[in-house]
Design a protein around this motif. Structure first.
Motif, short mmCIF file in Angstrom:
data_model
loop_
_atom_site.label_atom_id
_atom_site.label_comp_id
_atom_site.label_asym_id
_atom_site.label_seq_id
_atom_site.Cartn_x
_atom_site.Cartn_y
_atom_site.Cartn_z
N ALA A 1 32.61 12.48 21.88
CA ALA A 1 31.23 12.67 21.45
C ALA A 1 30.57 13.80 22.23
O ALA A 1 29.87 14.64 21.66
CB ALA A 1 30.45 11.37 21.62
N ALA B 1 32.12 17.16 21.19
CA ALA B 1 31.60 17.54 19.88
C ALA B 1 30.17 18.07 20.00
O ALA B 1 29.82 19.09 19.39
CB ALA B 1 31.65 16.35 18.92
N ARG B 2 29.35 17.38 20.78
CA ARG B 2 27.97 17.83 20.97
C ARG B 2 27.93 19.23 21.56
O ARG B 2 27.22 20.11 21.08
CB ARG B 2 27.22 16.86 21.89
CG ARG B 2 25.73 17.20 22.03
CD ARG B 2 25.07 16.38 23.12
NE ARG B 2 25.53 16.74 24.46
CZ ARG B 2 25.15 17.84 25.13
NH1 ARG B 2 24.32 18.70 24.59
NH2 ARG B 2 25.61 18.07 26.35
N GLN C 1 29.64 20.43 16.82
CA GLN C 1 30.42 19.88 15.71
C GLN C 1 30.29 18.37 15.69
O GLN C 1 29.89 17.76 16.66
CB GLN C 1 31.90 20.24 15.86
CG GLN C 1 32.19 21.70 15.93
CD GLN C 1 31.94 22.41 14.61
OE1 GLN C 1 32.02 21.82 13.54
NE2 GLN C 1 31.60 23.67 14.68
N SER C 2 30.69 17.77 14.58
CA SER C 2 30.78 16.31 14.53
C SER C 2 32.09 15.89 15.18
O SER C 2 33.02 16.69 15.33
CB SER C 2 30.74 15.83 13.08
OG SER C 2 31.94 16.19 12.41
N VAL C 3 32.18 14.62 15.55
CA VAL C 3 33.41 14.10 16.13
C VAL C 3 34.55 14.22 15.13
O VAL C 3 35.67 14.58 15.48
CB VAL C 3 33.23 12.64 16.61
CG1 VAL C 3 34.56 12.03 17.03
CG2 VAL C 3 32.23 12.58 17.75
N ALA C 4 34.27 13.97 13.84
CA ALA C 4 35.31 14.08 12.81
C ALA C 4 35.88 15.49 12.74
O ALA C 4 37.11 15.67 12.66
CB ALA C 4 34.75 13.66 11.45
#
Length: 50
Positions: A4, A7-8, A12-15
Protein backbone atom coordinates in the motif's frame (compact mmCIF):
# COMPACT_ATOMS: atom_id res chain seq x y z
CA UNK A 1 7.66 -1.41 2.94
CA UNK A 2 4.06 -2.43 2.46
CA UNK A 3 2.46 -2.72 -0.95
CA UNK A 4 0.00 0.00 0.00
CA UNK A 5 2.81 2.44 0.86
CA UNK A 6 4.77 1.54 -2.26
CA UNK A 7 1.66 2.06 -4.40
CA UNK A 8 0.95 5.39 -2.73
CA UNK A 9 4.51 6.60 -3.36
CA UNK A 10 4.35 5.43 -6.96
CA UNK A 11 0.97 7.06 -7.52
CA UNK A 12 -0.58 3.72 -8.46
CA UNK A 13 -3.17 1.37 -7.03
CA UNK A 14 -2.03 -1.79 -5.27
CA UNK A 15 -3.55 -3.84 -8.12
CA UNK A 16 -1.48 -1.99 -10.74
CA UNK A 17 1.61 -2.26 -8.57
CA UNK A 18 1.19 -6.01 -8.20
CA UNK A 19 0.41 -6.55 -11.87
CA UNK A 20 3.21 -4.51 -13.40
CA UNK A 21 5.85 -3.73 -10.82
CA UNK A 22 5.98 -6.58 -8.28
CA UNK A 23 8.72 -8.46 -10.15
CA UNK A 24 10.85 -5.32 -10.17
CA UNK A 25 10.30 -4.53 -6.50
CA UNK A 26 10.89 -8.05 -5.19
CA UNK A 27 14.09 -7.99 -3.14
CA UNK A 28 14.81 -4.34 -3.90
CA UNK A 29 13.34 -2.72 -0.80
CA UNK A 30 16.58 -1.15 0.45
CA UNK A 31 17.48 0.19 -2.99
CA UNK A 32 14.00 1.63 -3.52
CA UNK A 33 13.99 3.27 -0.09
CA UNK A 34 17.37 4.87 -0.79
CA UNK A 35 16.16 6.21 -4.14
CA UNK A 36 12.97 7.57 -2.61
CA UNK A 37 14.87 9.25 0.21
CA UNK A 38 17.38 10.78 -2.21
CA UNK A 39 14.58 12.09 -4.43
CA UNK A 40 12.73 13.59 -1.48
CA UNK A 41 15.92 15.23 -0.20
CA UNK A 42 16.63 16.73 -3.63
CA UNK A 43 13.06 17.98 -3.89
CA UNK A 44 13.14 19.50 -0.41
CA UNK A 45 16.45 21.23 -1.04
CA UNK A 46 15.15 22.58 -4.35
CA UNK A 47 12.02 23.97 -2.73
CA UNK A 48 14.01 25.89 -0.14
CA UNK A 49 16.32 27.57 -2.67
CA UNK A 50 15.48 31.22 -3.43
Amino acid sequence: MSLAETARRAGQSVAVLQRYYAKVLDGEEATMNALIERGLAEHESGVEKP
